[in-house]
Design an enzyme around this catalytic site. Sequence first.
Site, PDB file in Angstrom:
ATOM      1  N   GLY A  30     -13.983 -84.863  42.512  1.00  0.00           N
ATOM      2  CA  GLY A  30     -13.357 -84.904  43.838  1.00  0.00           C
ATOM      3  C   GLY A  30     -13.529 -83.609  44.629  1.00  0.00           C
ATOM      4  O   GLY A  30     -13.951 -83.634  45.786  1.00  0.00           O
ATOM      5  N   GLY A  31     -13.249 -82.474  44.014  1.00  0.00           N
ATOM      6  CA  GLY A  31     -13.363 -81.185  44.711  1.00  0.00           C
ATOM      7  C   GLY A  31     -14.813 -80.902  45.081  1.00  0.00           C
ATOM      8  O   GLY A  31     -15.108 -80.422  46.186  1.00  0.00           O
TER       9      GLY A  31
ATOM     10  N   LYS B 191     -17.682 -89.343  41.736  1.00  0.00           N
ATOM     11  CA  LYS B 191     -18.865 -89.613  40.887  1.00  0.00           C
ATOM     12  C   LYS B 191     -18.401 -89.949  39.479  1.00  0.00           C
ATOM     13  O   LYS B 191     -17.272 -89.619  39.078  1.00  0.00           O
ATOM     14  CB  LYS B 191     -19.819 -88.419  40.852  1.00  0.00           C
ATOM     15  CG  LYS B 191     -19.246 -87.095  40.306  1.00  0.00           C
ATOM     16  CD  LYS B 191     -19.272 -86.929  38.795  1.00  0.00           C
ATOM     17  CE  LYS B 191     -18.739 -85.570  38.327  1.00  0.00           C
ATOM     18  NZ  LYS B 191     -18.353 -85.549  36.907  1.00  0.00           N
TER      19      LYS B 191
ATOM     20  N   ASP C  17     -21.421 -79.024  40.201  1.00  0.00           N
ATOM     21  CA  ASP C  17     -21.554 -80.475  40.462  1.00  0.00           C
ATOM     22  C   ASP C  17     -21.777 -80.789  41.941  1.00  0.00           C
ATOM     23  O   ASP C  17     -21.953 -81.956  42.296  1.00  0.00           O
ATOM     24  CB  ASP C  17     -20.284 -81.222  40.020  1.00  0.00           C
ATOM     25  CG  ASP C  17     -20.158 -81.318  38.515  1.00  0.00           C
ATOM     26  OD1 ASP C  17     -21.132 -80.983  37.811  1.00  0.00           O
ATOM     27  OD2 ASP C  17     -19.080 -81.741  38.044  1.00  0.00           O
TER      28      ASP C  17
HETATM   29  O1  C5P Z   1     -19.484 -74.594  38.304  1.00  0.00           O
HETATM   30  P1  C5P Z   1     -18.027 -74.918  38.254  1.00  0.00           P
HETATM   31  O2  C5P Z   1     -17.187 -73.968  39.051  1.00  0.00           O
HETATM   32  O3  C5P Z   1     -17.737 -76.339  38.592  1.00  0.00           O
HETATM   33  O4  C5P Z   1     -17.606 -74.743  36.734  1.00  0.00           O
HETATM   34  C1  C5P Z   1     -16.272 -74.613  36.325  1.00  0.00           C
HETATM   35  C2  C5P Z   1     -16.224 -74.151  34.884  1.00  0.00           C
HETATM   36  O5  C5P Z   1     -16.734 -75.190  34.032  1.00  0.00           O
HETATM   37  C3  C5P Z   1     -17.113 -72.964  34.563  1.00  0.00           C
HETATM   38  O6  C5P Z   1     -16.430 -71.761  34.793  1.00  0.00           O
HETATM   39  C4  C5P Z   1     -17.420 -73.173  33.084  1.00  0.00           C
HETATM   40  O7  C5P Z   1     -16.318 -72.752  32.292  1.00  0.00           O
HETATM   41  C5  C5P Z   1     -17.504 -74.678  32.961  1.00  0.00           C
HETATM   42  N1  C5P Z   1     -18.878 -75.201  33.058  1.00  0.00           N
HETATM   43  C6  C5P Z   1     -19.773 -74.985  32.016  1.00  0.00           C
HETATM   44  N2  C5P Z   1     -21.042 -75.484  32.095  1.00  0.00           N
HETATM   45  C7  C5P Z   1     -21.434 -76.194  33.182  1.00  0.00           C
HETATM   46  C8  C5P Z   1     -20.536 -76.437  34.242  1.00  0.00           C
HETATM   47  C9  C5P Z   1     -19.256 -75.917  34.161  1.00  0.00           C
HETATM   48  O8  C5P Z   1     -19.433 -74.355  31.010  1.00  0.00           O
HETATM   49  N3  C5P Z   1     -22.661 -76.689  33.216  1.00  0.00           N
END
Ligand code: C5P
Length: 278
Positions: free
Chosen positions: A101-102, A9, A136
């Site tokens: 990707g993940g 994406k 995501d």
């Molecule tokens: O949700 P995900 O595991 O992809 O998020 C990884 C890290 O990215 C979170 O631990 C956070 O530090 C940051 N993040 C954030 N705000 C978001 C999405 C991700 O701060 N909306």
Amino acid sequence: MLVLRSPAKINLFLKVVNRRLDGYHNLASLFQVIGLSDRIHISISSDNRVDQLTCTDPTIPIDHSNLILKAANLFRSKTGLTFSVKAHLEKHIPHQAGFGGGSSNAATTLWALNQLCGVPVATPELMHWSADIGSDIPFFFSEGTAYCTGRGEIVRELPAPKQTNLWLVKPKQGLSTPAVFKKLDFKNLSIRNPEDSLESYLQGNPDYFNDLEEPAFAAMPELANLKLSLLSAGFDTVLMTGTGSGFFCLGEATPPCESNLFCTPSNFLNRSANSWYI
Ligand code: C5P
């Protein structure tokens, strides 16, 4: 066995709204699936063996920290079904790039397991569950174009955009998502209203921006030079996607694809309601 495309994406625009008490950030972002894709070969068996994951890229962890196996655990715990998974990941999407990707691998795995189990779960439910393992992931259950808010998990489906000339460029070095969010300086954020940006996009006057560019450039200063060199190649738009370090470039130009860069043409990709991305 199923072999499914697991596409990347880009974020056509990304507004950081605020920091939340749970440590995440509220975002408002226009997401688009693109043609650059991994491929996942996956089968299930009822003989209760341990899950098995292999990958063409030896730098990708293949233990239970991999989002493919996290998705398998999530599907089993939500449905109560018991089976083991055998999966092989053909990796083409660079990681730590902002290309998702993940997250795409996780969404594709949930879709595949649901098919392999006889479709016990409706797609909106898979979308809802998937937010437990990554912000995501829900987006990939849209048909490929969506305005996402909250952590990214609140997905408003939008019509597919017109195809346009698209290049993806990423330096060898990647960026970690939490590291980029940590560099955010709220005093420097754009004052755009993302609903206005969405309206402009829908009216055919897109305003592409990413509030995470500045913190990413602070974490990796050479990204600013890369952006300038891509703009001087003649693109109309050069923008970092997500938390970087990947860029997408729009316009009638060709990037200077040096050997230290990942560089590929791509396209917007959408799926039809009842099938995965093909
Ligand atoms: O949700 P995900 O595991 O992809 O998020 C990884 C890290 O990215 C979170 O631990 C956070 O530090 C940051 N993040 C954030 N705000 C978001 C999405 C991700 O701060 N909306």
